[in-house]
Write a protein that holds these residues in place. Sequence first.
Motif, short mmCIF file in Angstrom:
data_model
loop_
_atom_site.label_atom_id
_atom_site.label_comp_id
_atom_site.label_asym_id
_atom_site.label_seq_id
_atom_site.Cartn_x
_atom_site.Cartn_y
_atom_site.Cartn_z
N GLU A 162 0.82 -1.21 0.00
CA GLU A 162 0.00 0.00 0.00
C GLU A 162 0.85 1.26 0.00
O GLU A 162 0.44 2.30 -0.52
N ILE A 163 2.04 1.17 0.56
CA ILE A 163 2.92 2.34 0.61
C ILE A 163 3.50 2.65 -0.76
O ILE A 163 3.39 3.78 -1.26
N TYR A 164 4.10 1.64 -1.41
CA TYR A 164 4.74 1.96 -2.68
C TYR A 164 3.75 2.15 -3.82
O TYR A 164 4.07 2.79 -4.83
N MET A 165 2.53 1.64 -3.68
CA MET A 165 1.53 1.90 -4.70
C MET A 165 1.18 3.39 -4.76
O MET A 165 0.81 3.90 -5.82
N LYS A 166 1.32 4.10 -3.65
CA LYS A 166 1.08 5.55 -3.65
C LYS A 166 2.12 6.29 -4.47
O LYS A 166 1.91 7.44 -4.87
N GLU A 167 3.26 5.63 -4.72
CA GLU A 167 4.30 6.20 -5.57
C GLU A 167 4.22 5.66 -7.00
O GLU A 167 5.19 5.76 -7.76
N ALA A 168 3.07 5.07 -7.36
CA ALA A 168 2.85 4.52 -8.70
C ALA A 168 3.80 3.38 -9.02
O ALA A 168 4.18 3.17 -10.17
N ILE A 169 4.22 2.64 -7.99
CA ILE A 169 5.09 1.47 -8.17
C ILE A 169 4.27 0.22 -7.91
O ILE A 169 3.51 0.15 -6.93
N THR A 170 4.41 -0.76 -8.80
CA THR A 170 3.68 -2.02 -8.68
C THR A 170 4.66 -3.19 -8.75
O THR A 170 5.56 -3.20 -9.59
N LEU A 171 4.49 -4.15 -7.86
CA LEU A 171 5.25 -5.40 -7.91
C LEU A 171 4.29 -6.47 -8.37
O LEU A 171 3.22 -6.66 -7.78
N MET A 172 4.65 -7.18 -9.44
CA MET A 172 3.74 -8.17 -10.00
C MET A 172 4.49 -9.45 -10.36
O MET A 172 5.72 -9.47 -10.48
N ARG A 173 3.72 -10.52 -10.52
CA ARG A 173 4.23 -11.78 -11.04
C ARG A 173 3.73 -11.93 -12.47
O ARG A 173 2.55 -11.76 -12.75
N LEU A 174 4.66 -12.27 -13.36
CA LEU A 174 4.30 -12.54 -14.75
C LEU A 174 4.22 -14.04 -14.96
O LEU A 174 4.98 -14.82 -14.36
N PHE A 175 3.29 -14.47 -15.81
CA PHE A 175 3.10 -15.88 -16.12
C PHE A 175 3.10 -16.04 -17.64
O PHE A 175 2.27 -15.42 -18.32
N LYS A 176 3.99 -16.85 -18.14
CA LYS A 176 4.05 -17.04 -19.59
C LYS A 176 2.85 -17.84 -20.05
O LYS A 176 2.47 -18.85 -19.44
N ARG A 177 2.23 -17.38 -21.12
CA ARG A 177 1.04 -18.05 -21.64
C ARG A 177 1.40 -19.34 -22.36
O ARG A 177 2.48 -19.47 -22.95
N GLN A 178 0.49 -20.30 -22.30
CA GLN A 178 0.65 -21.52 -23.08
C GLN A 178 0.52 -21.18 -24.55
O GLN A 178 -0.27 -20.33 -24.94
N LYS A 179 1.31 -21.82 -25.38
CA LYS A 179 1.22 -21.56 -26.83
C LYS A 179 -0.07 -22.20 -27.38
O LYS A 179 -0.51 -23.22 -26.92
#
Length: 282
Positions: free
Chosen positions: A265-282
């Motif tokens: 909640e703190i860093y989101m106020k600075e427009a920073i996002t931490l995310m997990r990426l998942f590669k799509r199945q072909k």
Amino acid sequence: MQLQTHAVPEMAVEEELDAKDPLRHLMGVEDSLVAVRDSSSQLLAFLPAQSHSVEDGLLRLSFSCDRGGVPQPLNISLAVDASPGCGGIAWPAGQILATYLVQRDLGYLRDKNVLELGAGTGLVGLVAGELEADCRVVITDQAFVPSLRIIACTQLNTAFYRPLLPIMQKNVALNKLGSNVVVAELDWGSPIPTSIPKPDIILAADCVYFEPAFPLLVQTLADLADTSTEILFCYKKRRKADKRFFSMLKKRFSWKEVMDDPNREIYMKEAITLMRLFKRQK
């Protein structure tokens, strides 16, 4: 009513400014951790404590850590170089991602191949290597600041011609992590060198900053990952054009915000996002 028949669209103005200064979005005052806004003060409260030595020119970051078998606090020394205006600086997104790794459960990195993409100083990968001696970390970047290769054919600007790999090599040596952290050149969009092992975990912080590199970054992520690869991607929103990156990314990956970070909640106020990426199945 005055007609705006000759008005230049906002996006076109942004693109023209980017062509003149590809790194301008990284150097704005809104990125300063010395800002007086309440959210920035909260950000400073959980990011690693910093000290800079005039004597040896090193930046030292001290991460709070209460994990068994890990130094308390966990200290990292960095040789930094602000002259490129880009990779040679410890940006907030990298510190946030490194702090998240420190907070993860014991054994998260154990016996894993870890790769940091666009590492710059190598901070995030160095923290990974310090946290877990039994993981194998490769910190990667291009030999020179990314903007050079892309704009060289039209407007060579030596202000962007700064080596990054020597900074990372120096930082590996400074922190005595040569036994499990190595430096490797990795040009986005080029074939992955055979010397770089397939990563189990990919770490990327503040890699979205120069629009011509967007498709190259997506291609490299796709080449490195399979559907089982964990990708932690920390991103600071700076401009509308960043939407184009995510439009490209969604063709190869899906993503979810990391919700188990108590500092979210703190860093989101600075427009920073931490995310997990998942590669799509072909």
